[in-house]
Motif scaffolding. Structure first.
Motif: not given
Length: 311
Positions: A20-22, A24, A88
């Motif tokens: 989910p965003p944030g 990582k 990534e």
């Protein structure tokens, strides 16, 4: 022509987690903390066995292989997964992928063989205490250690040698790390022999390991029941409970992971998570469990820490 180009490509793509965003960097730092903690605990256990003469005994010479094996499993998988999460990129060279898979499978077989060797040592110590020093000689211990690592290497090498004959027609590894089932899914040849060999090797490892441990612990249990010596019972509990706990944890996770590759209705993300647990949970818990249940290791560690504080 497309398949042929895949066959000569040395770069593979790993299938990442959906983060989910944030999430990582929190996941990355959590993983780094787990990795550092696991490596530190196992290196500490290795250092204690090497540097303290009171631990230079047959039991600990065999135990030495366990943290060494845990370091192989932890370092072969987790750093690469964490690197892919933060960068990534999710790319890996084919030969490094095969090496990673080989090391991870060596780790899986190694932990079972090592636990079997340790259970045999406890069987001799508890059921034949008067003959222990004559049976567990340095030469015999060396043979056990060589057999553990040698048999593990031969079984895993034979499994991976079969992959060399199969052409690759895909370049996406459907996992966050490389293992034999994921590598087989990259091939476009007949994998029947590979699947049979994989199941055969798994069966051999399980049967040999579980049979030795079952025999040893049944004999130990009988010895504990018939003996009136509380010292013998305490010795059995302190040295055997840890092995049984580790064996149970590893078997549950490993069995589910192996079976999950045989059924298509199992979630891919669940396969990834369970697969990672095999290479993170035992390396984290093994040194802690042995530190808690083995009096000599615990007392040696406390003495070392006390000496450092007093300095």
């Amino acid at each position: 022509m497309e398949n042929q180009s895949f066959d000569f490509s040395s770069e593979l793509t790993l299938d990442p987690f959906v983060i989910p965003p944030g999430g990582k960097y929190p996941i990355f730092f959590l993983g780094i903390s787990i990795c550092i903690f696991g490596i530190s605990c196992n290196l500490t256990l290795l250092a204690l066995i090497i540097l303290n003469r009171n631990l230079h005994k047959p039991m600990y010479f065999i135990l030495f292989s366990l943290p060494l094996n845990d370091l192989i499993g932890l370092s072969a998988m987790l750093p690469k997964v964490l690197s892919n999460i933060v960068t990534e990129t999710h790319k890996i060279d084919y030969h490094l992928c095969v090496l990673q898979a080989f090391l991870l499978h060596m780790y899986g077989g190694g932990i079972l063989f090592i636990l079997a060797a340790m259970s045999f040592d406890r069987y001799v110590a508890i059921c034949m205490p008067l003959r222990y020093s004559s049976v567990m000689t340095p030469r015999f211990i060396s043979c056990i250690i060589v057999l553990v690592w040698g048999l593990d290497f031969v079984l895993i090498a034979s499994l991976f040698s079969l992959q060399a004959r199969l052409p690759r027609c895909k370049h996406v590894v459907m996992n966050v790390f490389c293992d034999n089932p994921s590598l087989l899914k990259l091939t476009c040849g007949n994998t029947t022999v590979n699947n049979i060999m994989g199941l055969f090797n798994t069966g051999v490892i399980q049967v040999v390991s579980v049979s030795i441990q079952a025999y040893s612990y049944v004999k130990i249990l009988i010895a504990c029941v018939v003996t009136r010596k509380s010292e013998t019972k305490a010795k059995a509990v302190n040295t055997c409970v840890a092995q049984l706990v580790i064996l149970f944890m590893f078997e549950v996770v490993a069995t589910f992971t192996i079976l999950s590759h045989r059924f298509k209705n199992v979630s891919v993300d669940m396969q990834k998570i369970m697969g990672m647990l095999i290479f993170t949970v035992p390396p984290l818990l093994n040194p802690i469990v042995y530190g808690l249940y083995t009096n000599e290791i615990r007392s040696t560690l406390l003495r070392v820490l006390k000496n450092k504080v007093s300095m």
